[in-house]
Write a protein that holds these residues in place. Structure first.
Motif, PDB file in Angstrom:
ATOM      1  N   VAL A 112       0.844  -1.198   0.000  1.00 25.64           N
ATOM      2  CA  VAL A 112       0.000   0.000   0.000  1.00 25.64           C
ATOM      3  C   VAL A 112       0.878   1.247   0.000  1.00 25.64           C
ATOM      4  N   VAL A 113       0.530   2.215  -0.867  1.00 31.26           N
ATOM      5  CA  VAL A 113       1.220   3.504  -0.915  1.00 31.26           C
ATOM      6  C   VAL A 113       0.208   4.608  -0.609  1.00 31.26           C
ATOM      7  N   SER A 114       0.696   5.829  -0.433  1.00 30.57           N
ATOM      8  CA  SER A 114      -0.158   6.977  -0.116  1.00 30.57           C
ATOM      9  C   SER A 114      -1.226   7.162  -1.195  1.00 30.57           C
ATOM     10  N   GLY A 115      -2.468   7.348  -0.774  1.00 33.62           N
ATOM     11  CA  GLY A 115      -3.579   7.569  -1.698  1.00 33.62           C
ATOM     12  C   GLY A 115      -4.310   6.308  -2.107  1.00 33.62           C
ATOM     13  N   ASP A 116      -3.858   5.136  -1.651  1.00 30.34           N
ATOM     14  CA  ASP A 116      -4.515   3.884  -2.020  1.00 30.34           C
ATOM     15  C   ASP A 116      -5.814   3.689  -1.246  1.00 30.34           C
ATOM     16  N   ALA A 117      -6.740   2.964  -1.863  1.00 30.59           N
ATOM     17  CA  ALA A 117      -8.002   2.590  -1.231  1.00 30.59           C
ATOM     18  C   ALA A 117      -8.247   1.115  -1.521  1.00 30.59           C
ATOM     19  N   PHE A 118      -8.802   0.413  -0.541  1.00 26.89           N
ATOM     20  CA  PHE A 118      -8.987  -1.033  -0.653  1.00 26.89           C
ATOM     21  C   PHE A 118      -9.842  -1.406  -1.863  1.00 26.89           C
ATOM     22  N   PHE A 119     -10.903  -0.669  -2.115  1.00 25.91           N
ATOM     23  CA  PHE A 119     -11.788  -0.965  -3.242  1.00 25.91           C
ATOM     24  C   PHE A 119     -11.027  -0.878  -4.568  1.00 25.91           C
ATOM     25  N   GLU A 120     -10.222   0.181  -4.741  1.00 31.04           N
ATOM     26  CA  GLU A 120      -9.467   0.335  -5.987  1.00 31.04           C
ATOM     27  C   GLU A 120      -8.397  -0.746  -6.130  1.00 31.04           C
ATOM     28  N   ILE A 121      -7.804  -1.171  -5.005  1.00 31.75           N
ATOM     29  CA  ILE A 121      -6.816  -2.256  -5.060  1.00 31.75           C
ATOM     30  C   ILE A 121      -7.500  -3.534  -5.556  1.00 31.75           C
ATOM     31  N   ALA A 122      -8.681  -3.837  -5.024  1.00 31.15           N
ATOM     32  CA  ALA A 122      -9.421  -5.025  -5.460  1.00 31.15           C
ATOM     33  C   ALA A 122      -9.744  -4.930  -6.948  1.00 31.15           C
ATOM     34  N   GLN A 123     -10.146  -3.758  -7.418  1.00 37.32           N
ATOM     35  CA  GLN A 123     -10.470  -3.606  -8.838  1.00 37.32           C
ATOM     36  C   GLN A 123      -9.229  -3.733  -9.711  1.00 37.32           C
ATOM     37  N   ARG A 124      -8.097  -3.169  -9.262  1.00 38.61           N
ATOM     38  CA  ARG A 124      -6.868  -3.258 -10.056  1.00 38.61           C
ATOM     39  C   ARG A 124      -6.484  -4.710 -10.312  1.00 38.61           C
ATOM     40  N   PHE A 125      -6.688  -5.572  -9.314  1.00 38.71           N
ATOM     41  CA  PHE A 125      -6.279  -6.968  -9.447  1.00 38.71           C
ATOM     42  C   PHE A 125      -7.445  -7.881  -9.815  1.00 38.71           C
ATOM     43  N   ASP A 126      -8.549  -7.289 -10.283  1.00 46.28           N
ATOM     44  CA  ASP A 126      -9.708  -8.028 -10.780  1.00 46.28           C
ATOM     45  C   ASP A 126     -10.210  -9.053  -9.761  1.00 46.28           C
ATOM     46  N   LEU A 127     -10.315  -8.598  -8.496  1.00 51.39           N
ATOM     47  CA  LEU A 127     -10.783  -9.457  -7.412  1.00 51.39           C
ATOM     48  C   LEU A 127     -12.007  -8.816  -6.755  1.00 51.39           C
ATOM     49  N   PRO A 128     -13.033  -9.601  -6.429  1.00 49.66           N
ATOM     50  CA  PRO A 128     -14.127  -9.045  -5.629  1.00 49.66           C
ATOM     51  C   PRO A 128     -13.595  -8.659  -4.246  1.00 49.66           C
ATOM     52  N   GLN A 129     -14.134  -7.585  -3.684  1.00 48.37           N
ATOM     53  CA  GLN A 129     -13.685  -7.148  -2.360  1.00 48.37           C
ATOM     54  C   GLN A 129     -13.826  -8.265  -1.333  1.00 48.37           C
ATOM     55  N   GLN A 130     -14.917  -9.038  -1.411  1.00 48.03           N
ATOM     56  CA  GLN A 130     -15.129 -10.109  -0.436  1.00 48.03           C
ATOM     57  C   GLN A 130     -13.996 -11.130  -0.504  1.00 48.03           C
ATOM     58  N   GLN A 131     -13.558 -11.460  -1.719  1.00 46.21           N
ATOM     59  CA  GLN A 131     -12.476 -12.433  -1.857  1.00 46.21           C
ATOM     60  C   GLN A 131     -11.180 -11.862  -1.294  1.00 46.21           C
TER      61      GLN A 131
END
Length: 160
Positions: A112-131
């Motif tokens: 994680v770097v400055s400005g990151d958000a969990f939802f966007e991280i999940a989308q970047r790696f094509d993963l559902p947030q629940q997974q």
């Protein structure tokens, strides 16, 4: 001068006398003034206005339509999330940190770097947030509390 003008002048003088205390000087007690006005011209009577006649019905009123009954069916349950490997779709706003991959090319972690958000991280790696949350049970508050430098697991076969 007319009586009405004299009355207005008298009221204005009383108003100024009442405001004289605002300047800091003691004001004299107000005087009581009685004014009698002559009656104005008598009102002219007018003829009473008749209300418009009610229209006579030319056709029988239409029957009210029966109420529409809608049967509500519950939604189908959501399809289960099928776990699968993470795929890096490229850095996006809210997920610009580096990802590490294993020898076989499978993604392992994300930092994680400055400005990151969990939802966007999940989308970047094509993963559902629940997974992503199941793969990272140590992340509190449904991913709303991540911090700079935190390592997020991207390997779907392990948990961190």
């Amino acid at each position: 001068m007319s009586k009405r003008a004299a009355l207005c002048l008298g009221i204005a003088a009383l108003g100024l006398a009442g405001l004289s205390g605002c300047a800091g000087e003691p004001a004299a007690p107000p005087a009581t003034v009685f004014v009698t006005l002559p009656p104005s011209a008598a009102a002219t009577p007018t003829a009473p206005v008749e209300p418009p006649a009610a229209p006579t019905p030319s056709a029988p009123p239409a029957e009210a339509a029966p109420p529409v009954v809608v049967e509500i069916e519950p939604n189908d349950p959501a399809a289960p999330v099928v776990p699968g490997p993470a795929v890096d779709l490229g850095a996006v706003e809210g997920a610009k940190g580096p990802a590490t991959a294993g020898g076989d090319g499978a993604l392992l972690t994300y930092t994680v770097v400055s400005g990151d958000a969990f939802f966007e991280i999940a989308q970047r790696f094509d993963l559902p947030q629940q997974q992503l949350l199941k793969m990272n049970p140590s992340i509190p508050s449904l991913g709303t509390e991540i911090y700079i430098g935190q390592i997020i697991n991207l390997d779907w076969t392990t948990t961190r």
